[in-house]
Motif scaffolding. Structure first.
Motif, mmCIF file in Angstrom:
data_model
loop_
_atom_site.group_PDB
_atom_site.id
_atom_site.type_symbol
_atom_site.label_atom_id
_atom_site.label_comp_id
_atom_site.label_asym_id
_atom_site.label_seq_id
_atom_site.Cartn_x
_atom_site.Cartn_y
_atom_site.Cartn_z
ATOM 1 N N LYS A 173 81.474 38.658 27.149
ATOM 2 C CA LYS A 173 81.407 38.041 25.818
ATOM 3 C C LYS A 173 82.591 38.507 24.978
ATOM 4 C CE LYS A 173 77.933 38.834 22.685
ATOM 5 N NZ LYS A 173 76.564 38.785 22.161
ATOM 6 N N LYS A 174 83.533 37.614 24.803
ATOM 7 C CA LYS A 174 84.666 37.950 23.938
ATOM 8 C C LYS A 174 84.235 37.707 22.507
ATOM 9 C CE LYS A 174 89.179 37.147 26.146
ATOM 10 N NZ LYS A 174 89.884 38.367 25.843
ATOM 11 N N THR A 175 84.401 38.692 21.651
ATOM 12 C CA THR A 175 84.065 38.460 20.246
ATOM 13 C C THR A 175 85.249 37.810 19.546
ATOM 14 O OG1 THR A 175 84.738 40.729 19.847
ATOM 15 C CG2 THR A 175 82.379 40.290 19.938
ATOM 16 N N VAL A 176 84.953 37.074 18.483
ATOM 17 C CA VAL A 176 86.017 36.412 17.734
ATOM 18 C C VAL A 176 86.218 37.125 16.404
ATOM 19 C CG1 VAL A 176 85.663 34.172 18.792
ATOM 20 C CG2 VAL A 176 84.401 34.772 16.724
ATOM 21 N N TYR A 177 87.333 36.842 15.776
ATOM 22 C CA TYR A 177 87.601 37.536 14.513
ATOM 23 C C TYR A 177 88.522 36.742 13.609
ATOM 24 C CZ TYR A 177 91.537 38.508 17.504
ATOM 25 O OH TYR A 177 92.582 38.335 18.357
ATOM 26 N N TYR A 188 86.328 31.027 13.012
ATOM 27 C CA TYR A 188 84.908 30.751 13.178
ATOM 28 C C TYR A 188 84.424 29.888 12.019
ATOM 29 C CZ TYR A 188 85.255 35.139 10.561
ATOM 30 O OH TYR A 188 85.634 36.144 9.708
#
Lengths: 396, 294
Positions: B287-291, B294
Motif C-alpha cells: 500500500k503506497k500512501t499518497v501525500y 488526493y
C-alpha cells in the motif's frame, strides 16, 4: 531580560508581509518541495526570494520548512533545492529527516533548525542535534514549563517553543492514523486530521458511554498567560502555528503577542484581560494552554462540535488612505452595511472604533451593502489609517 | 534472518525456543511502550540466563518517548541492562541513544521510532552512529524495504507480524473522555479490550491508555507469510508482536514462520484466521500512501 524572537507562519506572500508588518521577527514558509504544506504552497524559489528580500529589508528573517519524512522516491532534487535556498539567502531551514539535515549540512552553509516532527522531549535529544551541527530545535508540544526550564538548564542550543495555534494530539511525527484510515501519509503532508473525527469507544462489544462521541480532538494552543514565564526561562523563539490561516488571524495573533512581549520586556504593567480579549478575536476553535502546566486534562480537549466563532468579523483590508478627505480605500473581505460599527486594528496603534457611514465603489457610486469579496470600496474613517490595517465589524 | 518476538511470560521462553524463535523481546512498562507484558529486573535477569543458556538472544524494549524527568531512571535502567549483558536494546527516542553512548553501549542499540526510518539514508546515518541496527518504519512498502536493505551495514529489521501502532499521544485521552462523561475511568486504564470505531467506518481500532499516554492500533494484525521468503533475502530481523493476542497464538505464528518455506503460505494465513477468528492483512507492504494528490 532577553527578548525572544516572535515567529509567525505565512501561507503566501501577502500573509508573510502581514505577519512581519504586524510585528513578527521572523516567518516560516513552506516551498513547493520537501515541505509538509507543499501541496498548498504558493512559494516557488522566485517567490521565496521576494519574501526573503522583503523580510531582510525590515531586518527580519525567513525560515523555510523542509520538514517531510521522505521515502526513497522523494529525494530527487534535494541538493539543488537546498543550494537554491542558500543562494537566495534564506535564514534557516526547518527539517526533521537525517537525509535532509545532513544534505544541508554537507552541501550548504544553511542554518539548520530541527522540526517539531522529531518530537524532541528531552535535552539529550537536543544535544544529539547540536552535535550534528544544527542551530536550533523546535521542541515537542508535550512539554510543561518545568520541563522547558530543565531543558534550558542543560543545553545552550537555541530553543523554539509553540505558543499558539492548532495542535497535533499525537506526538508529532509519530502518527499514522491518516496513513491507515485514508492512505494519506501524514509525515509527507497528507494528514487527513483523523484525530478530529468522531468515534465510539467500546469495551469488547459494549459501548462504554453513548452520551457524546469519543473525541480526542485538542483545543488550540493559547499561552497569553504564560509568555512572561517563557521569557523568564530564556526561550529563544516563540512560535505561532497556522500557515493555512487568514491574514486577519495572523495579524491579530501576531500583534497581540508582539505587544505582550514588548510590554513584558519593557516592564510595563501587564493587563492580561486586554490581551486575552484581543486574541479571542482570531479564535475559531476553543483554546487552552496545552501542556504548559503539565499533563493535559479535560480542559485541553474538545468534546463537542460547536466551536465559538470570532465575535468580531474581518470586513476589509486597508489599501490606501487620503488624509485630506479621510477616505480610505479598502478591499472587501466580509459583508457589511452602512451604519455598522467597526474597529481598525493596526500594527501602529491600539484598536480604534468608528461607525461606517456611506459605502462607495471605486467609481464613487454609493452602495446599499458591501457584498463582493475583494471589491475595492471607499469609506470614511475619521482618523488616519495605513495600508495593511484591518477593518473589523463589531457589536457595540 | 532471525525471528524475534515479544513474550508474555518466562514460561514462553522454552516453548518459543522449541518453535524456532531466535530473539526474545521483553520490557518493563516504565521504559517500554505497548508491551505485551511488563517484566521486573529480577525477571529480566532470569530470562537472560535462560535465553543465553539456549544460545538465543534477548532484546529489551526501551521505546518510551523520554521526558527530562525520566533521564536519570532511564540511565540507571540502561546501566542495569549493560551489566546483565543483554544482546540488544530497542529505542525510539534519540535521547536514549545519547544515554547509551555515554555508558558505552551504543553497539547494543536498535533504533525503532516506528515512523521515521523511511529511506536508505536512515540506514547509513545510523550506521555512522555505530549502533546495532534499525527497524524500518511500518508504513514502508516491501519494494522500499528491499531497497533500504540493499546496502545495509548494520542489522535491519521490520515488524512483520502483529498489530501495528498508528498513534501515540502523551494525553490521557480515555481518562479525560470518561471523566467528562462522569464515568469512573480506572477500569479502562491498561485495559486491552477497548476499541474505537469511527462514525462512518466499521473497523475496530484497539486503543490502550497506560502510564505513557494513549495508543491506537490498526484494526487488523498484519502478516507476511507470502512475502517471508523475499524478506528473508533482504532483512536481518523479522519481529512478531503479540500484543492483543496470547502465548498460544504467538507460538503458532512463530512455528508458522519457522516452517514457512516448507508450507503453503496462503493456507498458513487461512488456518490462523480460522483458528483465532481474526482477519489479517499485509499492512503497508503493498500500500503506497499518497501525500500530494488526493
Amino acid at each position: 531580560m532577553k527578548k525572544p524572537e516572535l515567529l509567525a507562519p505565512a501561507g503566501d506572500l501577502e500573509k508573510l508581509k502581514i505577519a512581519l508588518i504586524y510585528g513578527a521577527d521572523a516567518v516560516y514558509i513552506g516551498g513547493k518541495k520537501f515541505s509538509l504544506r507543499a501541496r498548498a504552497s504558493n512559494f516557488e524559489i522566485k517567490d521565496i526570494k521576494e519574501a526573503v528580500e522583503f523580510a531582510h529589508s525590515l531586518n527580519k528573517k525567513v525560515y523555510i520548512t523542509t520538514n517531510i519524512i521522505p521515502h526513497n522516491d522523494n529525494l530527487e532534487g534535494l541538493v539543488e533545492y537546498l543550494q537554491d535556498l542558500e543562494k537566495i539567502n534564506v535564514d534557516a531551514i526547518i527539517c526533521a529527516s537525517p537525509v535532509i539535515i545532513d544534505t544541508a549540512l554537507n552541501n550548504t552553509n544553511l542554518e539548520v533548525h530541527i522540526s517539531t516532527q522529531t518530537s524532541t522531549t528531552n535535552y539529550e535529544t537536543i544535544n544529539f542535534f547540536k552535535e550534528l551541527g544544527a542551530k536550533r530545535v523546535v521542541l515537542a508540544r508535550e512539554l510543561s514549563k518545568t520541563e522547558l526550564g530543565l531543558m534550558k538548564d542543560n543545553t545552550d542550543m537555541d530553543l523554539e517553543v509553540f505558543i499558539h495555534g492548532g495542535m497535533c494530539v499525537s506526538y508529532s511525527g509519530r502518527c499514522t492514523l491518516s496513513n491507515n484510515m485514508t492512505d494519506r501519509d501524514a509525515n509527507r503532508g497528507g494528514c487527513a486530521h483523523s484525530c478530529r473525527w468522531n468515534y465510539q469507544l467500546f469495551e469488547n462489544d459494549h459501548e462504554v458511554t453513548s452520551e457524546i462521541p469519543f473525541s480526542m480532538s485538542s483545543k488550540d494552543l493559547q499561552t497569553v498567560k504564560h509568555i512572561s514565564d517563557l521569557i523568564d526561562l530564556g526561550i529563544d523563539s516563540l512560535k505561532i502555528e497556522g500557515r493555512m490561516k487568514s491574514i486577519h488571524y495572523i495579524a491579530t495573533v501576531v500583534k497581540t503577542y508582539r505587544t505582550l512581549i514588548d510590554d513584558i520586556c519593557d516592564e510595563v504593567d501587564i493587563d492580561l484581560p486586554k490581551y486575552l480579549l484581543e486574541i479571542k478575536k482570531a479564535e475559531n476553535r476553543l483554546t487552552s494552554h496545552g501542556f504548559m502546566e503539565g499533563i493535559t486534562s479535560i480542559e485541553q480537549q474538545l468534546y463537542n462540535m460547536r466551536s465559538e466563532n470570532p465575535t468580531q468579523e474581518f470586513i476589509g483590508l486597508v489599501k490606501d488612505y487620503n488624509e485630506e478627505t479621510f477616505i480610505a480605500t479598502i478591499e472587501q473581505r466580509n459583508k457589511f452595511n452602512p451604519g455598522d460599527y467597526a474597529e481598525i486594528t493596526s500594527p501602529n496603534f491600539e484598536n480604534m472604533k468608528f461607525k461606517i457611514d456611506k459605502i462607495m465603489d471605486e467609481d464613487g457610486n454609493e452602495l446599499e451593502t458591501a457584498r463582493h469579496p475583494k471589491q475595492l470600496l471607499k469609506i470614511f474613517i475619521p482618523f488616519k489609517v495605513n495600508e495593511f490595517d484591518m477593518v473589523r465589524k463589531i457589536k457595540l | 534472518m532471525l525471528l524475534a518476538a515479544t513474550i508474555y511470560s518466562l514460561e514462553d521462553i522454552n516453548k518459543f525456543n522449541d518453535s524456532g524463535l531466535d530473539i526474545f523481546i521483553l520490557g518493563n512498562k516504565d521504559f517500554g511502550n505497548r508491551l505485551v507484558s511488563s517484566f521486573s529486573e529480577e525477571e529480566i535477569k532470569e530470562a537472560k540466563l535462560l535465553i543465553h543458556s539456549l544460545n538465543k538472544q534477548i532484546y529489551i524494549n526501551v521505546n518510551l518517548i523520554m521526558h527530562n524527568e525520566q533521564i536519570e531512571s532511564v540511565t540507571n535502567y540502561l546501566t542495569f541492562l549493560k551489566e546483565i549483558d543483554v544482546d540488544g536494546i530497542i529505542y525510539g527516542d534519540i535521547g536514549i541513544y545519547m544515554l547509551a553512548k555515554n555508558i558505552g553501549i551504543n553497539k547494543l542499540m536498535i533504533y525503532n521510532p516506528e515512523t521515521l526510518n523511511t529511506n536508505s539514508y536512515d540506514q547509513t546515518f545510523w550506521a555512522n552512529k555505530e549502533i546495532l541496527g534499525i527497524v524500518i518504519s511500518k508504513e514502508i512498502t516491501i519494494e522500499d524495504i528491499i531497497k533500504i536493505s540493499e546496502n545495509k551495514t548494520i542489522l535491519t529489521g521490520i515488524v512483520g507480524h502483529g498489530y501495528l501502532n498508528m498513534f501515540h499521544s502523551r494525553r490521557p485521552l480515555i481518562k479525560n473522555f470518561l471523566t467528562f462523561n462522569d464515568v469512573e475511568s480506572e477500569p479502562f486504564i491498561d485495559n486491552h479490550n477497548l476499541t474505537l470505531v469511527e462514525e462512518i467506518r466499521d473497523e475496530k481500532y484497539p486503543v490502550i491508555e497506560d502510564n505513557q499516554g494513549t495508543h491506537i492500533f490498526r484494526d487488523k494484525p498484519m502478516h507476511s507469510f507470502s512475502e517471508f521468503d523475499k524478506l528473508k533475502q533482504a532483512i536481518d530481523i523479522f519481529i512478531i508482536d503479540g500484543i492483543f493476542k496470547d502465548s498460544d497464538y504467538l507460538n503458532d505464528v512463530i512455528k508458522d514462520y519457522y516452517l514457512c518455506n516448507k508450507k503453503d503460505k496462503v493456507k498458513l494465513k487461512d488456518k490462523l484466521v480460522k483458528k483465532y477468528e481474526t482477519d489479517h492483512d499485509t499492512g503497508f507492504l503493498y500500500k503506497k500512501t499518497v501525500y500530494d494528490k488526493y
